[in-house]
Design an enzyme around this catalytic site. Sequence first.
Site, PDB file in Angstrom:
ATOM      1  N   GLY C 157      55.460  -4.115  16.074  1.00 16.52           N
ATOM      2  CA  GLY C 157      53.752  -3.408  16.380  1.00 16.52           C
ATOM      3  C   GLY C 157      53.504  -3.528  17.796  1.00 16.52           C
ATOM      4  O   GLY C 157      53.799  -3.891  18.525  1.00 16.52           O
ATOM      5  N   CYS C 158      52.639  -2.979  16.757  1.00 15.44           N
ATOM      6  CA  CYS C 158      52.042  -2.473  18.736  1.00 15.44           C
ATOM      7  C   CYS C 158      50.725  -3.800  19.146  1.00 15.44           C
ATOM      8  O   CYS C 158      50.911  -3.726  20.206  1.00 15.44           O
ATOM      9  CB  CYS C 158      50.624  -1.071  18.401  1.00 15.44           C
ATOM     10  N   TYR C 159      49.813  -4.691  18.400  1.00 13.82           N
ATOM     11  CA  TYR C 159      49.315  -5.508  19.010  1.00 13.82           C
ATOM     12  C   TYR C 159      50.532  -6.694  19.434  1.00 13.82           C
ATOM     13  O   TYR C 159      50.534  -7.239  20.234  1.00 13.82           O
ATOM     14  CB  TYR C 159      48.471  -6.346  17.740  1.00 13.82           C
ATOM     15  N   VAL C 160      51.419  -6.713  18.664  1.00 16.33           N
ATOM     16  CA  VAL C 160      52.232  -7.687  19.184  1.00 16.33           C
ATOM     17  C   VAL C 160      53.752  -7.324  20.374  1.00 16.33           C
ATOM     18  O   VAL C 160      53.244  -8.036  21.153  1.00 16.33           O
ATOM     19  CB  VAL C 160      53.463  -7.242  18.127  1.00 16.33           C
TER      20      VAL C 160
END
Lengths: 347, 347, 347, 347
Positions: C157-160
């Site tokens: 994921g992007c935030y991840v």
Amino acid sequence: MKKNISIIGASGYSGAELLSLLVHHPGVTVTHLFANSSAGKRVDELYPKFRSADVRHLRGVGHLIYEEYSLDKVLNDDLIFLALPSGEAMNYVPALFKAGKKIIDLGGDFRLQDTSLYQTYYKHEHQAASYLSKAVYGLPEWNIREIKTAQLIANPGCYVTSALLPILPLLKEKLIQPNDIIISSLSGVSGAGKKSSVDFSFTELNETVKAYKVGNHQHTPEIETVLSRFGGEPSTITFVPHLIPISRGIYSSMYVVPKQPLTNEQIEAVFKKYYSDAPFVRLLGNTPPEIAHVQHSNYIDIGWKVYERNNQLILHSVIDNLVKGAAGQAVQNMNIMFGFDETLSLI
Amino acid sequence: MKKNISIIGASGYSGAELLSLLVHHPGVTVTHLFANSSAGKRVDELYPKFRSADVRHLRGVGHLIYEEYSLDKVLNDDLIFLALPSGEAMNYVPALFKAGKKIIDLGGDFRLQDTSLYQTYYKHEHQAASYLSKAVYGLPEWNIREIKTAQLIANPGCYVTSALLPILPLLKEKLIQPNDIIISSLSGVSGAGKKSSVDFSFTELNETVKAYKVGNHQHTPEIETVLSRFGGEPSTITFVPHLIPISRGIYSSMYVVPKQPLTNEQIEAVFKKYYSDAPFVRLLGNTPPEIAHVQHSNYIDIGWKVYERNNQLILHSVIDNLVKGAAGQAVQNMNIMFGFDETLSLI
Amino acid sequence: MKKNISIIGASGYSGAELLSLLVHHPGVTVTHLFANSSAGKRVDELYPKFRSADVRHLRGVGHLIYEEYSLDKVLNDDLIFLALPSGEAMNYVPALFKAGKKIIDLGGDFRLQDTSLYQTYYKHEHQAASYLSKAVYGLPEWNIREIKTAQLIANPGCYVTSALLPILPLLKEKLIQPNDIIISSLSGVSGAGKKSSVDFSFTELNETVKAYKVGNHQHTPEIETVLSRFGGEPSTITFVPHLIPISRGIYSSMYVVPKQPLTNEQIEAVFKKYYSDAPFVRLLGNTPPEIAHVQHSNYIDIGWKVYERNNQLILHSVIDNLVKGAAGQAVQNMNIMFGFDETLSLI
Amino acid sequence: MKKNISIIGASGYSGAELLSLLVHHPGVTVTHLFANSSAGKRVDELYPKFRSADVRHLRGVGHLIYEEYSLDKVLNDDLIFLALPSGEAMNYVPALFKAGKKIIDLGGDFRLQDTSLYQTYYKHEHQAASYLSKAVYGLPEWNIREIKTAQLIANPGCYVTSALLPILPLLKEKLIQPNDIIISSLSGVSGAGKKSSVDFSFTELNETVKAYKVGNHQHTPEIETVLSRFGGEPSTITFVPHLIPISRGIYSSMYVVPKQPLTNEQIEAVFKKYYSDAPFVRLLGNTPPEIAHVQHSNYIDIGWKVYERNNQLILHSVIDNLVKGAAGQAVQNMNIMFGFDETLSLI
């Protein structure tokens, strides 16, 4: 005694702007907010900026509840604002009119007297054609006498307001060609209303610009009709709107052709002749206006420059599309209709 | 009778915001606008939004002229606002104070009682240290009694205001750890003032974000000092400000540690205990606040969420940095000092 | 020989970004673009930036046509990208997997091994649970050996991604508390995908900020799972995402607690130990990163600052959510799977 | 063998954009970056996006050092780009020319052959008038034969490029009035260069629009001169630039008058006649172009609409001001001068 007013279509951007302006207006009481799709919700649920901090005795309008409309709810009202998408106001106006209510329609349904023009540009038939002749065009700077006694006001379009006020004095004085008028306008995104659409999403609109409805925007016939009526000569225009990444505001750059050489001073004298009493028209001379200077206000700022080299006169104007282009002008009209000071709650 | 007020540093963003709030304030008259660098210019030359349309009898403040300051010009004033870059107010305050004037300083010069802290964070020496003890901290929700009788007010910093109001009640009730407080704040660009700098140009700031002064922003000691004083326990914080591409507004996300398990309802009860009478504090419960809802207003919106899984309490607050974070809070203080309704010209 | 690849879900923002990266990639040929809702349309109809100027012999991908998906169309492909909303990829993966295709899923369906966690955060049941154990987590900086031989990649994921890369080295070296990790992230609006919603309209999002899904965003368990797995200790985090008015980019500010006093130099040494061979990790030291510096690139920029006064370590990272946070990282994974240079078409 | 090139004025926005385009250009080596005000600094200090992640063997241009210019440093170069504020290139060109270097000047110093026009619009005297006749106007779509053998190229202005390409074919075919041309253009803020000025700060420019230099912008005589030269008839124009809150991009809306009735198809045929071989001109028909579709590319997108009702032809064009409006067009010229494919490193 305060006047009672209601708003039909109260949950859109223009409706919310009306509410902002009316909440502290000393002459009116807001009795009903009609918004069928949001019926039952509190105003501050949709527009949290209207929340009150005061947990004991509520002030303001945040705690009001949007309702489903019915005619009997407005029988004690003095005036009804309609802030609806085009094609909807015509369903409400006949009954309200017969009930003797004053009406200000912020949409386009009663601005064009010619139903075939209406149908061409709005893409649907007019359902209340017999009321068109009862509608008074709500441009206070040019029609205040009729507005004072009107029952039904057609509040001008946003682009239209920005174009009419700079051009009309010059046309009326027969200083410019009536059929050589170019209006290149830029609008903030709120002008499109509350939109559930990828096309109006932040990602699609930030850092870009596009022209749209080139040559066939519905404000074209409105501008031409009003220019011809108040300007005294049949006029045709070329009008191109552009969408720009700001929330509020319209910038109109206009290119007109002097019939004979003009000076900047002559232009100024003409504008002063028509607008020295107009509380919301600010004349800037050769300084081009800026949108930031009129945001959240009912002002229109007008600048101009004679460009002799090419025999042209360049005009610029800026307004806040939700204020002078919609709710603010509507309140200005209401003030005139009720005999209040024209600027009440607007300055 | 109306109170006479002047503004020193009237041409910056905070000065202009003060003017917006005072122009229709029923209890005061603006007598002088001091701005040495703009002396001789009209207000509406720098801030064209203040232009009046009325060519005959001017209203508003647009026609006022910025002046060079001298003490004798303010001898008939009741209160002076100082809206200056840090390090400048200290040169004006002693003489004004001796002349018996009420003073509200919007800058940072009188917020820290400890001159060595001041020097560490502001990078210059304090020139009026003997006046620090006379300054009353202008946070109305926590210090109204002292503000009522103060002669010199240190108006709180913008980030500081956004952080203090959510944290103080919880600290005061001894519900959270006083040394485990993280404040991650986002500020609009107007917070930096009027800047002639490539770093603050549109091209450099649009479509980007950056943290700055990580761990050494001058609001750090101010937050710690006031938390400790009003919260009743020595507190230390970690504070990181970020610059974001909006013009106005501060968003503070705060991460604190409950001493024992808390519920969202307990938090609400505590906030209501402290703020049910506070006209500008709006409590949102588990709904995170949004900057748009407080722009151009003096409100602070506060949301919270107990996050049991990680034994944390998350707090959010939003303010308009130029209003509740500067000019609005200053007017709120002025209203209290003059015995006006606290919300006058602010709601 | 070139590898054949197809994209399922090719008309969304991540699909379009994949296309941008693949169009000039020397090692692959794009054979099919699947997008059921846009089937029959040309790519440049939806994304006019892909238009070719060349009217005779088309280059680029603008003239390609979106198709309805069917398995038989991809039988000659080497690798399939899935760029679909969560819950959809799981319907395609089993058949593709059985057909022996390499698969890179940009969505969240195969990132969590625990189906009950999946159901809690994604709000629907997992339909292909038996394939979870076959999925390799596609974080090249930490899992390159497994990626090389994987058939099915779960792209992070992007935030991840923005959180894992700064935190993992410190956790792995046991330098920070594993349960005292706060991640305060800001995301541009494209992170939400192509949205037909008033909530994502320009007017609603410009000039504002809001936190959302506080404490219950679906990236929370993904961050915790991967931190625990690669970091070697069970970790819990507090994660708060905020939506900010930019189109692209993520800014993560992280607050962690050193187990024992650390210096900035020690941190640097640790980062270099893990990332000196990582072509997309840039180490900035005490300089906070800026989103603008990574936009349209596959870089992650990491800055840090030891804040001894409060026993804290502050970490910052920035990525382009559509590149390192989605399509770029997917291409990086593809490069590794095919034995290409890891940076091919990415630098 | 690769060509050696240097950039004088390498630290401004156009210089940095040149660098972006040249860093992966297979035919050139960047030997020197001259920027007196930044001499001694690394490129990635000013433009961190050029940082390399690779700590062992540096790739890219981030590690290059800006230098003070001296002629001897460029004696082994094949071509020099000048990306300087107007009035500065004229001090470098004579010596470089005598040394036999190829030169591409991105500024305005060698675009106008008439020194009195230059002085009127640029407000200073020309210091190298004898070199004006040696300068070849670098508009590849109209002047490619001369560009091939030129030693000194005057790269066209940004607004100018956006206006010339749509208007020239119609003028050349004698389809429109040469003296009734209105150009209403919108520019992103990077067009102003790197500015230390309150007027270009984010706070002053976001959420607003203003026209500027109405009727006296220095691109006016450049447009007129080139229209007259390549169009074959003396032309005069009315040109009004507006500043809008985006970083990159120009939108030009043009209003011209057909000599006789034209159809949209006739317009299309004319454009195809002139541009079917032009790799960067994309013809959109009645669809208005959008800035987003050309950002970061060397394309110009052109749309048109015959508006018979008012005897007008409306033209629209968009470019990225830093690419087709500056650095991209300069590289296109360089490719032509060196016999490279015109699109090398540009598509």
